[in-house]
Design an enzyme around this catalytic site. Structure first.
Site, PDB file in Angstrom:
ATOM      1  CG  HIS A 124      -0.393   0.031   2.534  1.00  0.00           C
ATOM      2  ND1 HIS A 124       0.388  -0.998   3.036  1.00  0.00           N
ATOM      3  CD2 HIS A 124      -0.447   0.970   3.545  1.00  0.00           C
ATOM      4  CE1 HIS A 124       0.764  -0.697   4.270  1.00  0.00           C
ATOM      5  NE2 HIS A 124       0.277   0.495   4.595  1.00  0.00           N
ATOM      6  CG  ASP A 163       4.963   2.731   7.406  1.00  0.00           C
ATOM      7  OD1 ASP A 163       4.081   3.056   6.574  1.00  0.00           O
ATOM      8  OD2 ASP A 163       4.690   2.104   8.441  1.00  0.00           O
ATOM      9  CG  HIS A 210      -4.188   0.246   6.649  1.00  0.00           C
ATOM     10  ND1 HIS A 210      -4.219   0.713   7.945  1.00  0.00           N
ATOM     11  CD2 HIS A 210      -2.951   0.549   6.162  1.00  0.00           C
ATOM     12  CE1 HIS A 210      -3.054   1.281   8.221  1.00  0.00           C
ATOM     13  NE2 HIS A 210      -2.270   1.198   7.165  1.00  0.00           N
ATOM     14  CG  HIS A 224       3.880  -2.301  11.164  1.00  0.00           C
ATOM     15  ND1 HIS A 224       4.756  -1.248  11.356  1.00  0.00           N
ATOM     16  CD2 HIS A 224       3.098  -1.963  10.110  1.00  0.00           C
ATOM     17  CE1 HIS A 224       4.508  -0.311  10.444  1.00  0.00           C
ATOM     18  NE2 HIS A 224       3.504  -0.720   9.678  1.00  0.00           N
TER      19      HIS A 224
END
Length: 258
Positions: free
Chosen positions: A54, A58, A112, A174
């Site tokens: 996406h 980051d 998201h 993550h």
């Protein structure tokens, strides 16, 4: 199919995926491209492509740099996600390949971000498949609903990803596992699988080891967002439908100070 974790920034993971027969490789979300290139060199791998889950910095922030460092590399990203450095846009159901043995299926998993893509990889017969879920599905959690709705996250988690084969290895963006499991305990305090996984995850982190990959099977046992289908979970959060339960659990997580 070999997958190498590359810790980036504070708590991100990029991944290097290797087709061992041809020594061709791909990078998933290489936000720190030098680290990925160094891992590829170490394993004698030629980097061919980048899979971007996406558009957030980051995850996509290293794409322009990796194109400079690896001329000709292809960078894939969701067709409606406006991914930085993208050379090839993908839609739900698009198929790619790496080397001789790895097939890649693009799965649109929005919420998201609008155009978030998860990538489902299958290798040789007998190898467990893998799915790279970015910030849609975490171990025992899911991403914040920045650009979408509870309905979309329900579809992404409980329909699209939940229908993958149970042994599928889940590689997310993550290292949030310990906190996610501590929160999951507030939803299902009596779920022994959550407690066991939390003890294990805490040991992993104390030893400086990742808690990833998980599997789809494990997520269906410990992840409150993927368990919103279950009447007992809906009852725990005072809701009557899976989507309502998912929305309520996300709101609780957003306000949780654990």
């Amino acid at each position: 199919m070999k997958v190498i974790h590359i810790p980036c920034l504070e708590d991100n993971y990029a991944y290097l995926v290797i087709d061992e027969k041809t020594k061709q490789g791909l990078a998933v979300d290489p936000v720190e491209p030098e680290k990925v290139i160094s891992a590829a060199k170490e394993h004698g791998v030629e980097l061919k492509l980048v899979l971007t889950t996406h558009h957030h910095w980051d995850h996509a922030g290293g794409n322009e740099k990796i194109k400079e460092l690896v001329p000709g590399i292809k960078v894939y990203g969701g067709s409606i996600d406006n991914v930085k450095g993208c050379t090839n846009k993908v839609e739900n159901g698009d198929k790619l390949s790496l080397g001789d043995g790895i097939s890649i299926l693009s799965l649109h998993t929005p919420c998201h971000t609008k155009g978030h893509i998860s990538y489902y990889l299958t290798g040789e017969e007998g190898e467990d498949p893998a799915v790279f879920t970015g910030d849609t599905l975490f171990v025992a959690g899911c991403g914040k609903f920045f650009e979408g709705t509870a309905e979309q996250m329900y579809e992404s988690l409980c329909v699209t990803l939940a229908s993958l084969p149970k042994p599928t290895q889940v590689y997310c963006g993550h290292e949030y596992t310990v906190k996610n499991l501590q929160f999951a305990q507030t939803v299902e305090p009596d779920n022994a699988k959550i407690s066991q996984k939390l003890s294990w995850a805490q040991q992993q982190r104390q030893s400086g080891l990742p808690t990833i990959p998980s599997t789809i099977e494990t997520e269906l046992e410990i992840n409150p967002f993927m368990r919103a289908d279950l009447p007992e979970v809906q009852e725990k959060v005072g809701c009557k439908s899976p989507v309502e339960a998912l929305r309520e659990i996300r709101q609780r997580k957003d306000n949780w100070k654990g």
